[in-house]
Enzyme design. Structure first.
Site, short mmCIF file in Angstrom:
data_model
loop_
_atom_site.label_atom_id
_atom_site.label_comp_id
_atom_site.label_asym_id
_atom_site.label_seq_id
_atom_site.Cartn_x
_atom_site.Cartn_y
_atom_site.Cartn_z
N LYS A 1 0.72 -1.00 0.01
CA LYS A 1 -0.03 0.12 -0.10
C LYS A 1 0.80 1.26 0.12
O LYS A 1 1.63 1.22 1.01
CB LYS A 1 -0.97 0.00 1.13
N ARG B 1 -10.78 10.01 1.56
CA ARG B 1 -10.63 10.42 2.54
C ARG B 1 -11.70 11.74 2.78
O ARG B 1 -12.14 12.06 3.89
CB ARG B 1 -9.24 11.25 2.87
N LYS C 1 1.27 10.09 5.79
CA LYS C 1 1.41 8.69 5.93
C LYS C 1 2.65 8.18 5.53
O LYS C 1 2.76 6.82 5.24
CB LYS C 1 0.05 7.96 5.42
N GLU D 1 7.60 -6.86 1.46
CA GLU D 1 6.14 -6.98 2.21
C GLU D 1 5.31 -8.01 1.86
O GLU D 1 4.60 -8.97 2.94
CB GLU D 1 5.48 -5.77 1.83
N LYS E 1 -2.14 -1.46 -3.87
CA LYS E 1 -2.77 -0.33 -3.83
C LYS E 1 -2.01 0.89 -4.11
O LYS E 1 -1.22 1.14 -3.12
CB LYS E 1 -3.76 -0.44 -2.57
N SER F 1 -10.09 5.44 -5.13
CA SER F 1 -10.92 6.40 -5.35
C SER F 1 -10.34 7.47 -6.42
O SER F 1 -11.16 8.07 -7.27
CB SER F 1 -11.16 7.29 -4.03
N TYR G 1 -14.65 1.03 -7.57
CA TYR G 1 -15.81 1.70 -7.16
C TYR G 1 -17.06 1.70 -8.29
O TYR G 1 -18.21 1.82 -8.05
CB TYR G 1 -15.73 3.06 -6.65
C1 PBG Z 1 -7.48 3.55 5.33
C2 PBG Z 1 -7.87 3.12 3.79
C3 PBG Z 1 -7.77 3.99 2.84
C4 PBG Z 1 -7.92 3.55 1.72
C5 PBG Z 1 -8.53 2.29 1.89
N1 PBG Z 1 -8.29 2.22 3.30
C6 PBG Z 1 -7.03 5.52 2.83
C7 PBG Z 1 -5.73 6.01 3.33
O1 PBG Z 1 -4.97 4.98 3.59
O2 PBG Z 1 -5.53 7.10 3.55
C8 PBG Z 1 -8.02 4.27 0.27
C9 PBG Z 1 -9.10 3.62 -0.51
C10 PBG Z 1 -9.40 4.64 -1.91
O3 PBG Z 1 -8.58 5.70 -2.24
O4 PBG Z 1 -10.04 4.13 -2.50
N2 PBG Z 1 -6.54 2.91 5.89
#
Ligand code: PBG
Length: 345
Positions: free
Chosen positions: A217, A227, A239, A255, A270, A296, A335
């Protein structure tokens, strides 16, 4: 369609200096008709490839538009169940749930995440009651419940505390498992969390609950609309001390190795679209299935261009999603899952 290599209409004798092509290999032969193209097609999307993410909120019979994600809504539980039922009827095997937690329930320790009767837990029970065969996946990370908006516990100096976060994640996963979640999906990127969750689940009678690890991720700008949907952006900082550096490829294998060793049943990459090389690497090396999350921002960016009339959003999303499968993903969170599946022929 006929080939034009015969130069029909041209007078060959006048084409001095242009030698007649003498091609042995003509890849276009396999593209001549829809049936030939179907015959040689390497990658085909099917409904079973998809996982539908759902944003769930309190209340009933209401849906709220998400400004940056046209066609995606925050749904009250009843409508989330209806949408899940529709997806299941179309052959989509799973949903991934994300609860909208009101600000007054957020705190430093994400306490609401272990509430056995919280919004998410009630939604899981509703879904498993209504569509028992549907696989319900729940996110394990502190951010939707945290007043700091971080996936882990924030220490005094602002650092994210790895080991102190693990018990909070375990409580969260146990509350989800107790409500009936089939798979828990740690998206927090703390070290060691997969093994920690595995032993917590096993120790409390949930040996059958699977773990889908957000393995690779990345600290990505593509999470912006998500968010916004959950009002979960970090209050301070970013992050980058826990999510991966977008510059790194080899690290994803490290990982993945750790997550598989710690008992992950599925590993995930991701975002997806900008990380096809990572999907391909994991698909080649992972002993467990590989999921990809078309996040997203990937959805938003295609729809924004579509709104401007700059491209056909439905076709572009289909192409982007097909590419994710071609790269090697065994399943795709999107989505647009329902619309995409409806458009499959
Ligand atoms: C939370 C999480 C996030 C997403 C899925 N789980 C956001 C982040 O890490 O800030 C993002 C999914 C998306 O953008 O569609 N840990």
């Amino acid at each position: 369609m006929s080939h034009d290599h015969s130069h029909a209409g041209h007078d060959h004798s006048d084409d001095a200096g242009f030698p007649e092509p003498d091609l042995v290999s003509r890849p276009r032969r396999n593209r001549r008709s829809a049936s030939l193209r179907a015959l040689v097609r390497e990658t085909v999307l099917t409904p079973a490839d998809f996982i539908l993410p759902l944003f769930v909120m309190e209340g009933s019979r209401k849906r709220e538009a998400i400004r940056s994600m046209p066609g995606v809504f925050r749904l009250t539980r009843d409508l989330a169940v209806a949408e899940a039922r529709r997806a299941h009827k179309l052959g989509i095997p799973a949903v991934a749930l994300f609860p909208v937690i009101p600000g007054k329930l957020k705190d430093k320790h994400a306490s609401e995440s272990k509430n056995r009767d919280g919004l998410l837990q009630r939604t899981i029970r509703d879904l498993k009651g209504a569509v028992p065969d549907l696989t319900v996946i729940t996110d394990v990370a502190m951010d939707p419940y945290s007043s700091d908006g971080h996936d882990g516990l924030v220490g005094k100096d602002g650092a994210i505390l790895n080991d102190a976060t693990l018990p909070i994640l375990a409580e969260m996963a146990l509350a989800q498992a107790a409500a009936g979640a089939d798979i828990v999906a740690p998206s927090d990127m703390m070290d060691g969390r997969v093994g920690y969750l595995r032993s917590a689940l096993d120790g409390f009678g949930h040996a059958d609950v699977g773990i889908l690890a957000y393995t690779a991720k990345y600290a990505s700008a593509f999470y912006g609309p998500f968010r916004e949907a959950l009002d979960s952006a970090p209050k301070k900082g970013d992050k980058k001390t826990y999510q991966m550096d977008p510059a790194n490829r080899r690290e994803a294998l490290r990982e993945a190795q750790l997550d598989a060793d710690e008992g992950a049943d599925i590993v995930m990459v991701k975002p997806a679209g900008a990380y096809l090389d990572i999907i391909s690497d994991l698909a080649a090396q992972s002993p467990v299935p590989v999921a990809a999350y078309q996040v997203s921002g990937e959805y938003a960016m295609i729809h924004a261009a579509g709104k401007l009339g700059w491209l056909d959003a439905d076709k572009a999303l289909m192409e982007a999603t097909l590419a994710i499968k071609r790269a090697g993903a065994d399943m795709i969170l999107s989505y647009g899952a329902v619309k995409l599946v409806e458009a499959l022929d």
